[in-house]
Design a protein around this motif. Sequence first.
Motif, mmCIF file in Angstrom:
data_model
loop_
_atom_site.group_PDB
_atom_site.id
_atom_site.type_symbol
_atom_site.label_atom_id
_atom_site.label_comp_id
_atom_site.label_asym_id
_atom_site.label_seq_id
_atom_site.Cartn_x
_atom_site.Cartn_y
_atom_site.Cartn_z
ATOM 1 N N TYR A 65 21.054 32.776 -7.727
ATOM 2 C CA TYR A 65 21.339 32.644 -9.153
ATOM 3 C C TYR A 65 20.452 33.628 -9.903
ATOM 4 O O TYR A 65 19.230 33.557 -9.825
ATOM 5 C CB TYR A 65 21.078 31.203 -9.611
ATOM 6 C CG TYR A 65 21.866 30.207 -8.802
ATOM 7 C CD1 TYR A 65 23.141 29.816 -9.196
ATOM 8 C CD2 TYR A 65 21.348 29.686 -7.617
ATOM 9 C CE1 TYR A 65 23.877 28.917 -8.433
ATOM 10 C CE2 TYR A 65 22.084 28.791 -6.856
ATOM 11 C CZ TYR A 65 23.346 28.418 -7.270
ATOM 12 O OH TYR A 65 24.087 27.535 -6.501
ATOM 13 N N ASP A 90 35.050 38.098 -5.634
ATOM 14 C CA ASP A 90 34.892 36.650 -5.561
ATOM 15 C C ASP A 90 33.527 36.235 -5.018
ATOM 16 O O ASP A 90 33.255 35.043 -4.885
ATOM 17 C CB ASP A 90 36.018 36.013 -4.744
ATOM 18 C CG ASP A 90 36.028 36.461 -3.290
ATOM 19 O OD1 ASP A 90 35.206 37.323 -2.908
ATOM 20 O OD2 ASP A 90 36.876 35.952 -2.527
ATOM 21 N N VAL A 93 30.672 33.650 -7.852
ATOM 22 C CA VAL A 93 31.386 32.368 -7.814
ATOM 23 C C VAL A 93 31.621 31.835 -9.214
ATOM 24 O O VAL A 93 32.692 31.315 -9.525
ATOM 25 C CB VAL A 93 30.610 31.350 -6.945
ATOM 26 C CG1 VAL A 93 31.318 30.006 -6.902
ATOM 27 C CG2 VAL A 93 30.421 31.906 -5.530
ATOM 28 N N TRP A 94 30.613 31.923 -10.086
ATOM 29 C CA TRP A 94 30.765 31.509 -11.484
ATOM 30 C C TRP A 94 29.710 32.205 -12.335
ATOM 31 O O TRP A 94 28.737 32.738 -11.813
ATOM 32 C CB TRP A 94 30.708 29.990 -11.647
ATOM 33 C CG TRP A 94 29.477 29.291 -11.127
ATOM 34 C CD1 TRP A 94 29.329 28.696 -9.907
ATOM 35 C CD2 TRP A 94 28.222 29.100 -11.810
ATOM 36 N NE1 TRP A 94 28.067 28.158 -9.785
ATOM 37 C CE2 TRP A 94 27.370 28.389 -10.948
ATOM 38 C CE3 TRP A 94 27.752 29.472 -13.071
ATOM 39 C CZ2 TRP A 94 26.073 28.037 -11.299
ATOM 40 C CZ3 TRP A 94 26.442 29.120 -13.439
ATOM 41 C CH2 TRP A 94 25.633 28.407 -12.546
ATOM 42 N N THR A 95 29.960 32.201 -13.647
ATOM 43 C CA THR A 95 29.028 32.795 -14.598
ATOM 44 C C THR A 95 28.819 31.835 -15.772
ATOM 45 O O THR A 95 29.610 30.920 -15.990
ATOM 46 C CB THR A 95 29.540 34.143 -15.145
ATOM 47 O OG1 THR A 95 30.765 33.918 -15.849
ATOM 48 C CG2 THR A 95 29.773 35.141 -14.018
ATOM 49 N N ASN A 96 27.749 32.067 -16.516
ATOM 50 C CA ASN A 96 27.453 31.274 -17.711
ATOM 51 C C ASN A 96 26.785 32.186 -18.736
ATOM 52 O O ASN A 96 25.847 32.913 -18.410
ATOM 53 C CB ASN A 96 26.516 30.107 -17.371
ATOM 54 C CG ASN A 96 26.114 29.323 -18.598
ATOM 55 O OD1 ASN A 96 26.905 28.586 -19.163
ATOM 56 N ND2 ASN A 96 24.868 29.486 -19.035
ATOM 57 N N THR A 129 29.450 24.714 -9.057
ATOM 58 C CA THR A 129 30.596 25.039 -9.913
ATOM 59 C C THR A 129 30.224 25.679 -11.240
ATOM 60 O O THR A 129 31.071 26.280 -11.897
ATOM 61 C CB THR A 129 31.395 23.767 -10.223
ATOM 62 O OG1 THR A 129 30.571 22.891 -11.019
ATOM 63 C CG2 THR A 129 31.821 23.062 -8.949
ATOM 64 N N GLY A 130 28.969 25.517 -11.676
ATOM 65 C CA GLY A 130 28.556 25.985 -12.998
ATOM 66 C C GLY A 130 28.889 25.013 -14.106
ATOM 67 O O GLY A 130 28.551 25.247 -15.272
ATOM 68 N N LYS A 131 29.533 23.901 -13.783
ATOM 69 C CA LYS A 131 29.878 22.902 -14.800
ATOM 70 C C LYS A 131 28.609 22.257 -15.345
ATOM 71 O O LYS A 131 27.741 21.825 -14.585
ATOM 72 C CB LYS A 131 30.778 21.829 -14.192
ATOM 73 C CG LYS A 131 31.153 20.733 -15.160
ATOM 74 C CD LYS A 131 32.010 19.661 -14.491
ATOM 75 C CE LYS A 131 32.304 18.524 -15.459
ATOM 76 N NZ LYS A 131 33.093 17.434 -14.824
#
Length: 198
Positions: A65, A90, A93-96, A129-131
Amino acid sequence: RQSRDESTSWATPFIVQHGGQSQVIASASRKVRSYDLATGKLLWECAGLGSNVIPTPVAGDDMVYVMSGHREPNLMAIRLGRKGDLTGTDAVVWTNTRGNPYTASPVLEDNKLYFVTDTGMVSCLDATTGKPYYSQVRLPRATNIKASPVGANGKLYISTEDGDVVVVKMGQTFEVLATNTLDGQFFIATPAIADGEI
């Protein structure tokens, strides 16, 4: 020694073991890059962070991260094990882009990623998931923060420039357990924890 085409960056390099290989992960404004610790060979790189990168990367469960919180803030969860330029693949995986710290590094514990802004707003995201479990929740009083939070024994310790050490319970819901104030103090350095003492 490896030369890089970068403007100034302050992120501390992070060493992680993956697939029997030690990698040095260095975040910066143009790209985050990973090098073989033994040889210095570039293993992978990925663009996407903003300017003036300061937070140190953290890693767990085959992901690293990396984050920035200045202009064009971004947090990227990157899957380890890939090679080459990972930008736009891919492997990210996720961003914020919301509530990322400018200065403080994150804490990763029990698949939860915790971080706090320089103005004292705390977030906790699912590391897979980044949720968000919660996002940009303000500490009990307005403050400024430069020190990175540290985690121990199910608690997150957040030191402020106003002499407070705010203790937050780790978990899916935000809960302040205590605020310890040391009069006349001004915390900028990150606390160290060893042998049950802070």
